[in-house]
Scaffold this active site. Structure first.
Site, mmCIF file in Angstrom:
data_model
loop_
_atom_site.group_PDB
_atom_site.id
_atom_site.type_symbol
_atom_site.label_atom_id
_atom_site.label_comp_id
_atom_site.label_asym_id
_atom_site.label_seq_id
_atom_site.Cartn_x
_atom_site.Cartn_y
_atom_site.Cartn_z
ATOM 1 N N ARG A 45 9.447 -35.781 -46.289
ATOM 2 C CA ARG A 45 9.604 -36.812 -45.253
ATOM 3 C C ARG A 45 9.896 -38.118 -45.965
ATOM 4 N NH1 ARG A 45 6.608 -39.869 -47.528
ATOM 5 N NH2 ARG A 45 6.759 -41.256 -45.742
ATOM 6 N N GLY A 46 10.202 -39.145 -45.158
ATOM 7 C CA GLY A 46 10.626 -40.416 -45.748
ATOM 8 C C GLY A 46 12.146 -40.451 -45.766
ATOM 9 N N ALA A 47 12.709 -41.594 -45.348
ATOM 10 C CA ALA A 47 14.153 -41.660 -45.086
ATOM 11 C C ALA A 47 15.034 -41.251 -46.275
ATOM 12 C CB ALA A 47 14.510 -43.077 -44.636
ATOM 13 N N ARG A 88 15.667 -34.230 -37.462
ATOM 14 C CA ARG A 88 14.928 -35.469 -37.129
ATOM 15 C C ARG A 88 15.961 -36.539 -36.740
ATOM 16 N NH1 ARG A 88 10.154 -37.285 -40.909
ATOM 17 N NH2 ARG A 88 9.502 -38.172 -38.925
ATOM 18 N N GLN A 197 0.216 -41.033 -43.344
ATOM 19 C CA GLN A 197 0.995 -41.146 -44.585
ATOM 20 C C GLN A 197 0.348 -42.116 -45.572
ATOM 21 O OE1 GLN A 197 2.323 -41.108 -41.523
ATOM 22 N NE2 GLN A 197 4.345 -40.160 -41.493
ATOM 23 N N ASP A 238 13.688 -46.758 -41.733
ATOM 24 C CA ASP A 238 14.370 -45.504 -41.413
ATOM 25 C C ASP A 238 15.769 -45.733 -40.857
ATOM 26 O OD1 ASP A 238 11.298 -44.864 -41.177
ATOM 27 O OD2 ASP A 238 12.386 -43.027 -41.654
ATOM 28 N N ASN A 248 11.023 -48.420 -38.338
ATOM 29 C CA ASN A 248 10.167 -47.865 -39.391
ATOM 30 C C ASN A 248 8.963 -47.228 -38.701
ATOM 31 O OD1 ASN A 248 9.597 -47.440 -42.234
ATOM 32 N ND2 ASN A 248 7.928 -48.892 -41.986
ATOM 33 N N LYS A 249 8.089 -46.668 -39.486
ATOM 34 C CA LYS A 249 6.927 -45.936 -38.961
ATOM 35 C C LYS A 249 6.195 -46.714 -37.869
ATOM 36 C CE LYS A 249 6.005 -42.640 -39.689
ATOM 37 N NZ LYS A 249 6.511 -41.588 -38.765
HETATM 38 O O1 MRU Z 1 7.806 -39.843 -40.448
HETATM 39 P P1 MRU Z 1 8.050 -40.173 -41.889
HETATM 40 O O2 MRU Z 1 6.872 -39.951 -42.772
HETATM 41 O O3 MRU Z 1 9.311 -39.538 -42.405
HETATM 42 O O4 MRU Z 1 8.309 -41.742 -41.837
HETATM 43 C C1 MRU Z 1 8.548 -42.409 -43.031
HETATM 44 C C2 MRU Z 1 8.621 -43.867 -42.853
HETATM 45 O O5 MRU Z 1 8.539 -44.385 -41.763
HETATM 46 C C3 MRU Z 1 8.895 -44.657 -44.073
HETATM 47 O O6 MRU Z 1 8.281 -45.913 -43.992
HETATM 48 C C4 MRU Z 1 10.411 -44.847 -44.146
HETATM 49 O O7 MRU Z 1 11.065 -43.612 -44.220
HETATM 50 C C5 MRU Z 1 10.822 -45.735 -45.240
HETATM 51 S S1 MRU Z 1 10.603 -45.096 -46.861
HETATM 52 C C6 MRU Z 1 11.994 -44.151 -47.135
#
Ligand code: MRU
Length: 353
Positions: A45-47, A88, A197, A238, A248-249
């Protein structure tokens, strides 16, 4: 460095982030469908990480194809890209990664290149994107380091670290770069309910690197800001719209508003492929809605009464007006972001031509 994902002769290997911090185990995706499952289930996970995973998934699908004609392979590539794109919806990096391999494939197919040659080139590009992700984040970190205080506490939300990328991280990359340059920084990490996270991933990777880290519950940030304990906040992204609005999250928006109220700088750190010129503003960013079970259950145990309604948006949008700067590998972008984003985009075109 933490190997978040890796191309291997057997397939793509992923550190299983759903098992951290209790277990450091790896999941091997042997075909593109398994890569799609790994992304959907947030094993990766993570962009930035899912961007490169998307690229590797397409390359793996092409590489493992049994097609003997370009016509058959074209049809398969369509399905491969479609399957990965449906995993996603919010992080634009996923669509960027898929498009990188797709565009190379289209070019080679149009040239009638031999299938073996197409496979080799697509795999090579996926590996290059992996290396470039880390190189870009190191550049981004170097730009961002100067914005962080010489000493004091920096707040972060979610995990925008090595685990959210091929290594180093975006927001956490800036923190790492500042510390490498002698800043005496410690980190406050929001736990980031419901997927935790911050608790499971940010706290894990920062303590592993001996970066002093304090974990706080999401609803404690305002208290510490009110006490003057937080000098800056930095998060990843993201998807950044053309006007600078940033998805973002979930919970990032609240942090940004708190920063504004307390006069604390709020920074977004993201590689340039997180900026989506085709999305005019934040209201056009699709927000992923995840399984209510993430809210109702903690460690497999139901903590809510039966029958209560649940909402579980995975991301929120922070309007550009709350963002002090967007840190990219092309430099630091400031408001008005419509203009600074356009100039940074042109800068790259000039370098490329
Ligand atoms: O749902 P996730 O864990 O994929 O969300 C991740 C985030 O929101 C991060 O802050 C975001 O991807 C930036 S870091 C690449």
């Amino acid at each position: 460095m933490i190997p978040t994902l890796e191309w291997t002769p057997e397939g793509v290997s992923f550190l299983d982030q759903t098992k951290l911090p209790q277990q450091e185990t790896y999941v091997l995706a042997r075909n593109y469908k398994e890569v799609a499952t790994v992304i959907r289930d947030m094993i990766v996970r993570g962009a930035m990480a899912i961007g490169v995973s998307g690229a590797m998934g397409v390359a793996l699908g092409i590489d493992r194809s049994a097609a003997t004609t370009l016509q058959d392979l074209n049809a398969e590539v369509e399905i491969i890209c479609d399957t990965l794109a449906k995993t996603r919806p919010t992080a634009v990096n996923l669509f960027w990664g898929i498009a990188q391999i797709r565009e190379l494939y289209n070019k080679l197919a149009a040239e009638n290149a031999p299938i073996e040659e197409i496979k080799a080139q697509c795999v090579a590009l996926a590996k290059t994107l992996y290396d470039e992700d880390i190189a870009n984040l190191r550049k981004l970190g170097a730009f961002g380091a100067e914005l962080l205080p010489q000493e004091g506490t920096v707040l972060t939300h979610c995990n925008a670290g090595a685990l959210a990328a091929c290594g180093y991280g975006s927001a956490l990359g800036v923190i790492r770069a500042a510390i490498e340059r002698g800043h005496k920084i410690d980190v406050f990490a929001d736990e980031t309910r419901p997927f935790n996270q911050g608790t499971r991933l940010t706290a894990w990777e920062l303590t592993k690197d001996n970066i002093p880290t304090t974990l706080i519950c999401d609803n404690m940030a305002g208290y510490f800001m009110g006490q003057g304990r937080i000098k800056a906040a930095i998060v990843g992204a993201d998807r950044i719209a053309a006007n600078g609005d940033t998805a973002n999250k979930i919970g990032t928006y609240s942090v940004a508003i708190l920063c504004k109220e307390h006069g604390i700088p709020f920074y977004v750190a993201a590689p340039f492929n997180t900026i989506d010129p085709n999305t005019a503003s934040g209201k056009d960013i699709p927000i992923e809605q995840r399984n209510p079970r993430e809210v109702t259950h903690v460690n497999g145990l139901q903590v809510t009464p039966d029958g209560v309604n649940i909402e579980n948006p995975a991301f929120d949008v922070t309007p550009a007006k709350y963002i002090s700067a967007i840190i990219t590998e092309r430099g630091i972008l400031r408001a008005p972001f419509v203009d600074s984003i356009k100039s940074a985009a042109k800068m790259q075109e000039l370098v490329a031509t």
